[in-house]
Design a protein around this motif. Structure first.
Motif, PDB file in Angstrom:
ATOM      1  N   ILE A  50      45.542   7.960   9.017  1.00 46.67           N
ATOM      2  CA  ILE A  50      45.771   6.748   8.780  1.00 46.67           C
ATOM      3  C   ILE A  50      46.930   6.240   9.610  1.00 46.67           C
ATOM      4  O   ILE A  50      47.849   6.827   9.777  1.00 46.67           O
ATOM      5  CB  ILE A  50      45.822   6.444   7.147  1.00 46.67           C
ATOM      6  CG1 ILE A  50      46.969   7.170   6.555  1.00 46.67           C
ATOM      7  CG2 ILE A  50      44.510   6.623   6.615  1.00 46.67           C
ATOM      8  CD1 ILE A  50      47.350   7.034   5.276  1.00 46.67           C
ATOM      9  N   PRO A  51      47.167   4.832   9.833  1.00 46.71           N
ATOM     10  CA  PRO A  51      48.307   4.563  10.645  1.00 46.71           C
ATOM     11  C   PRO A  51      49.630   4.626   9.666  1.00 46.71           C
ATOM     12  O   PRO A  51      49.530   4.141   8.568  1.00 46.71           O
ATOM     13  CB  PRO A  51      48.015   3.295  10.770  1.00 46.71           C
ATOM     14  CG  PRO A  51      46.428   2.784  10.461  1.00 46.71           C
ATOM     15  CD  PRO A  51      46.237   3.829   9.426  1.00 46.71           C
ATOM     16  N   TYR A  74      53.888   5.192   3.215  1.00 49.07           N
ATOM     17  CA  TYR A  74      52.928   4.335   3.371  1.00 49.07           C
ATOM     18  C   TYR A  74      52.502   4.091   1.681  1.00 49.07           C
ATOM     19  O   TYR A  74      52.154   2.792   1.579  1.00 49.07           O
ATOM     20  CB  TYR A  74      51.748   5.175   3.779  1.00 49.07           C
ATOM     21  CG  TYR A  74      50.537   4.542   3.631  1.00 49.07           C
ATOM     22  CD1 TYR A  74      50.028   3.671   4.736  1.00 49.07           C
ATOM     23  CD2 TYR A  74      49.495   4.902   2.514  1.00 49.07           C
ATOM     24  CE1 TYR A  74      48.514   2.969   4.438  1.00 49.07           C
ATOM     25  CE2 TYR A  74      48.252   4.066   2.321  1.00 49.07           C
ATOM     26  CZ  TYR A  74      47.786   3.146   3.464  1.00 49.07           C
ATOM     27  OH  TYR A  74      46.903   2.761   3.369  1.00 49.07           O
ATOM     28  N   SER A  75      52.972   5.036   0.766  1.00 47.15           N
ATOM     29  CA  SER A  75      52.667   4.714  -0.631  1.00 47.15           C
ATOM     30  C   SER A  75      53.705   4.992  -1.573  1.00 47.15           C
ATOM     31  O   SER A  75      53.525   5.695  -2.131  1.00 47.15           O
ATOM     32  CB  SER A  75      51.289   5.605  -0.752  1.00 47.15           C
ATOM     33  OG  SER A  75      50.893   5.582  -2.144  1.00 47.15           O
ATOM     34  N   VAL A 106      54.222   3.612  -4.614  1.00 44.53           N
ATOM     35  CA  VAL A 106      53.782   3.726  -5.995  1.00 44.53           C
ATOM     36  C   VAL A 106      53.516   5.452  -6.320  1.00 44.53           C
ATOM     37  O   VAL A 106      53.615   5.693  -7.470  1.00 44.53           O
ATOM     38  CB  VAL A 106      52.671   3.073  -6.303  1.00 44.53           C
ATOM     39  CG1 VAL A 106      51.108   3.258  -5.644  1.00 44.53           C
ATOM     40  CG2 VAL A 106      52.170   2.861  -7.806  1.00 44.53           C
ATOM     41  N   THR A 107      53.020   6.009  -5.243  1.00 41.80           N
ATOM     42  CA  THR A 107      52.873   7.725  -5.602  1.00 41.80           C
ATOM     43  C   THR A 107      53.927   8.492  -5.329  1.00 41.80           C
ATOM     44  O   THR A 107      54.232   9.449  -5.835  1.00 41.80           O
ATOM     45  CB  THR A 107      51.549   8.243  -4.934  1.00 41.80           C
ATOM     46  OG1 THR A 107      51.555   7.616  -3.614  1.00 41.80           O
ATOM     47  CG2 THR A 107      50.146   7.891  -5.842  1.00 41.80           C
ATOM     48  N   TYR A 109      48.309  17.185   1.034  1.00 41.41           N
ATOM     49  CA  TYR A 109      48.660  15.933   1.372  1.00 41.41           C
ATOM     50  C   TYR A 109      49.144  15.686   2.918  1.00 41.41           C
ATOM     51  O   TYR A 109      48.789  14.867   3.572  1.00 41.41           O
ATOM     52  CB  TYR A 109      49.798  15.498   0.606  1.00 41.41           C
ATOM     53  CG  TYR A 109      50.144  14.077   0.531  1.00 41.41           C
ATOM     54  CD1 TYR A 109      49.068  12.962   0.503  1.00 41.41           C
ATOM     55  CD2 TYR A 109      51.558  13.404  -0.075  1.00 41.41           C
ATOM     56  CE1 TYR A 109      49.412  11.623   0.481  1.00 41.41           C
ATOM     57  CE2 TYR A 109      51.747  12.083  -0.167  1.00 41.41           C
ATOM     58  CZ  TYR A 109      50.802  11.045   0.226  1.00 41.41           C
ATOM     59  OH  TYR A 109      50.906   9.993   0.169  1.00 41.41           O
ATOM     60  N   LEU A 155      46.103  14.643   5.775  1.00 42.39           N
ATOM     61  CA  LEU A 155      46.194  13.312   6.542  1.00 42.39           C
ATOM     62  C   LEU A 155      46.623  13.607   7.935  1.00 42.39           C
ATOM     63  O   LEU A 155      46.990  12.464   8.745  1.00 42.39           O
ATOM     64  CB  LEU A 155      47.136  12.386   5.861  1.00 42.39           C
ATOM     65  CG  LEU A 155      46.577  11.684   4.553  1.00 42.39           C
ATOM     66  CD1 LEU A 155      47.950  10.864   3.795  1.00 42.39           C
ATOM     67  CD2 LEU A 155      45.532  10.694   4.743  1.00 42.39           C
ATOM     68  N   LEU A 164      47.667   7.120  -9.356  1.00 45.06           N
ATOM     69  CA  LEU A 164      46.692   7.417  -8.495  1.00 45.06           C
ATOM     70  C   LEU A 164      45.269   6.978  -8.953  1.00 45.06           C
ATOM     71  O   LEU A 164      44.309   6.586  -8.236  1.00 45.06           O
ATOM     72  CB  LEU A 164      46.606   8.852  -8.122  1.00 45.06           C
ATOM     73  CG  LEU A 164      47.044   9.589  -6.818  1.00 45.06           C
ATOM     74  CD1 LEU A 164      47.066  10.986  -7.005  1.00 45.06           C
ATOM     75  CD2 LEU A 164      46.742   9.009  -5.767  1.00 45.06           C
ATOM     76  N   ALA A 209      45.889   2.794 -10.293  1.00 43.40           N
ATOM     77  CA  ALA A 209      46.389   1.640  -9.592  1.00 43.40           C
ATOM     78  C   ALA A 209      46.013   1.773  -8.115  1.00 43.40           C
ATOM     79  O   ALA A 209      44.952   1.252  -7.649  1.00 43.40           O
ATOM     80  CB  ALA A 209      48.040   1.831  -9.532  1.00 43.40           C
ATOM     81  N   SER A 227      46.213   2.344  -3.790  1.00 40.23           N
ATOM     82  CA  SER A 227      46.654   1.619  -2.728  1.00 40.23           C
ATOM     83  C   SER A 227      46.150   0.190  -2.792  1.00 40.23           C
ATOM     84  O   SER A 227      45.247  -0.118  -3.197  1.00 40.23           O
ATOM     85  CB  SER A 227      46.333   2.198  -1.234  1.00 40.23           C
ATOM     86  OG  SER A 227      46.980   3.492  -1.067  1.00 40.23           O
ATOM     87  N   ASP A 253      44.799  -2.041  -0.672  1.00 41.18           N
ATOM     88  CA  ASP A 253      43.583  -2.397   0.089  1.00 41.18           C
ATOM     89  C   ASP A 253      42.401  -1.253  -0.490  1.00 41.18           C
ATOM     90  O   ASP A 253      41.603  -1.455   0.251  1.00 41.18           O
ATOM     91  CB  ASP A 253      44.048  -2.310   1.745  1.00 41.18           C
ATOM     92  CG  ASP A 253      43.922  -0.773   1.803  1.00 41.18           C
ATOM     93  OD1 ASP A 253      44.250   0.163   1.280  1.00 41.18           O
ATOM     94  OD2 ASP A 253      43.613  -0.626   3.260  1.00 41.18           O
ATOM     95  N   GLU A 283      42.024   2.049   4.689  1.00 41.70           N
ATOM     96  CA  GLU A 283      43.173   3.053   5.010  1.00 41.70           C
ATOM     97  C   GLU A 283      43.367   3.902   3.546  1.00 41.70           C
ATOM     98  O   GLU A 283      43.602   4.777   3.447  1.00 41.70           O
ATOM     99  CB  GLU A 283      44.199   2.533   5.681  1.00 41.70           C
ATOM    100  CG  GLU A 283      43.795   1.813   7.099  1.00 41.70           C
ATOM    101  CD  GLU A 283      43.465   2.695   8.096  1.00 41.70           C
ATOM    102  OE1 GLU A 283      43.484   3.792   7.900  1.00 41.70           O
ATOM    103  OE2 GLU A 283      43.073   1.922   8.954  1.00 41.70           O
ATOM    104  N   GLY A 284      43.657   2.809   2.507  1.00 43.65           N
ATOM    105  CA  GLY A 284      44.150   3.038   1.220  1.00 43.65           C
ATOM    106  C   GLY A 284      43.126   4.024   0.333  1.00 43.65           C
ATOM    107  O   GLY A 284      43.550   5.034  -0.333  1.00 43.65           O
ATOM    108  N   HIS A 304      43.708   7.533   2.354  1.00 42.15           N
ATOM    109  CA  HIS A 304      44.940   8.322   1.468  1.00 42.15           C
ATOM    110  C   HIS A 304      44.791   8.649   0.129  1.00 42.15           C
ATOM    111  O   HIS A 304      45.114   9.401  -0.322  1.00 42.15           O
ATOM    112  CB  HIS A 304      46.052   6.819   1.734  1.00 42.15           C
ATOM    113  CG  HIS A 304      47.340   7.319   1.026  1.00 42.15           C
ATOM    114  ND1 HIS A 304      47.396   6.931  -0.455  1.00 42.15           N
ATOM    115  CD2 HIS A 304      48.338   7.972   1.165  1.00 42.15           C
ATOM    116  CE1 HIS A 304      48.638   7.660  -0.811  1.00 42.15           C
ATOM    117  NE2 HIS A 304      49.305   8.255   0.018  1.00 42.15           N
TER     118      HIS A 304
END
Lengths: 186, 185
Positions: free
Chosen positions: A4-5, A19-20, A22-23, A150, A154, B34, B37, B39, B41, B132-133, B136
């Motif tokens: 993923i970008p 990128y994330s 929240v996690t 992880y 990715l 995870l 909620a 990502s 998108d 993408e989300g 991920h």
């Protein structure tokens, strides 16, 4: 190239963590508690990082094994070469008998949780391991079975220059995980 | 019997987060982030997320996590609850979207060996509409259950065998989510 970008130039787990958010918060908090806050005389910060790098090595995760190996080397004394010897053969590495027994448990966890046997637990207890040492060893090994996947799942970028890891190792050992990405006062 | 002293009769990960709430808190916060909620998108709903968790737990042969997350997924899919067991039984023939099948294929590779998640697997998921989300979140759900499963099994926690116990857990997970149990001082 990553699947993923991700922002350019961020090594290993730092890319998906940017990128994330929240996690990332609980992931960093977990690492901080397990590897640093919980550290004590019975299972030191250096020994915890050694378990993390050993598990990552068994998962063949270059970024995590090298990075946490650098943290462990910084904490255990780089000249002692303990990480490399533990990767090579934990049964002959210059670590305590208790650590050897805990590394056996970590190695089982890496394969699968059910591979941990009552005999392995008894052997660790016989060398002085407490319930908390056993708990933390199992969770460190389990957590790195996550972090490693992880990072590799990715296809993140891993620097090759050893100096980069030595610098990260010192930063993570001294500043920790929760504050790692925050600007440091001059 | 668990490898360390845990509260009697408390099952699975619940017994572990009660034993060590300082690690339990980020572990539950991660599950909440995870599985509830995800990502911004992402097109995956909560039921899909629980299904990925149950699927990976099945591959790791961790009955407690498989049964509890399957129950949460059934609860969240509501009148389409049958897809959970159909998927766990055989992904190929299950009546789920091609996108979810492609994401489960990625999850399966993360569980077995994350280095085998190929460009082709990811491209296939994108072709079916995965964002993408989605990619991920699928990778991290699968990775995190490789942790939760090992934690639960590595300390030999109590695994209930009564299906009714899991149904109640699934409803709680589907409504309350992942909140640390209150521990008596």
């Amino acid at each position: 190239m990553a699947h993923i970008p991700l922002p350019d130039g961020l090594p290993g787990i730092v890319g998906p963590m940017a990128y994330s958010p929240v996690t990332t918060k609980p992931l960093n908090e977990l690492a901080e508690v397990l590897l640093r806050t919980n550290a004590n005389d019975s299972l030191t910060q250096g020994e915890r990082e050694l378990i993390a790098s050993f598990t990552s090595r068994r998962n063949d995760c270059f970024f995590c094994s090298t990075c946490h190996g650098a943290v462990a080397d910084y904490l255990l004394g780089r000249d002692n070469n303990i990480v490399a010897q533990t990767w090579e053969d934990p049964t002959t590495a210059p670590v305590s008998d208790k650590m050897k027994a805990l590394l056996v448990i970590a190695a089982s966890v890496q394969i699968g949780g059910k591979y941990v046997t009552p005999e392995q637990i008894e052997a660790a207890r016989a060398e002085g391991a407490t319930d908390r040492d056993i708990h933390d060893t199992v969770l460190i090994a389990a957590a790195f079975c996550m972090f490693n996947r992880y990072v590799d799942g990715l296809a993140t970028w891993a620097p090759e220059n050893p100096a980069v890891y030595a610098e990260m190792g010192e930063a993570l050992a001294t500043r920790g995980y929760v504050n790692y990405n925050e600007p440091q006062p001059a | 019997m668990p490898h360390i002293t845990l509260s009697d009769g408390v099952p699975g990960i619940r017994s572990l987060v009660m034993y060590r709430p300082e690690t339990g808190q980020p572990l539950y916060d991660l599950a909440q982030a995870l599985l509830r909620a995800g990502s911004p998108d992402s097109t995956l709903n909560d039921a899909d997320r629980e299904l990925i968790a149950a699927f990976v737990s099945k591959q790791n042969q961790t009955d407690f996590c498989m049964n509890s997350h399957a129950a949460a997924s059934r609860y969240l899919y509501a009148d389409q609850r049958d897809v959970v067991d159909q998927t766990l039984d055989d992904v190929d023939t299950a009546p789920i979207s091609a996108k979810l099948k492609a994401l489960l294929a990625i999850a399966g590779h993360v569980q077995a060996d994350a280095r085998t998640v190929s460009d082709e697997l990811v491209a296939a998921a994108r072709t079916e509409g995965a964002s993408e989300g989605d990619i991920h979140d699928t990778v991290l759900i699968a990775a995190s259950f490789c942790m939760y499963n090992r934690y639960v099994d590595g300390l030999a926690t109590f695994t209930p065998t009564d299906p009714a116990a899991y149904e109640a857990m699934g409803e709680r997970m589907g409504t309350v989510g992942y909140q640390l149990p209150k521990v008596k001082a």
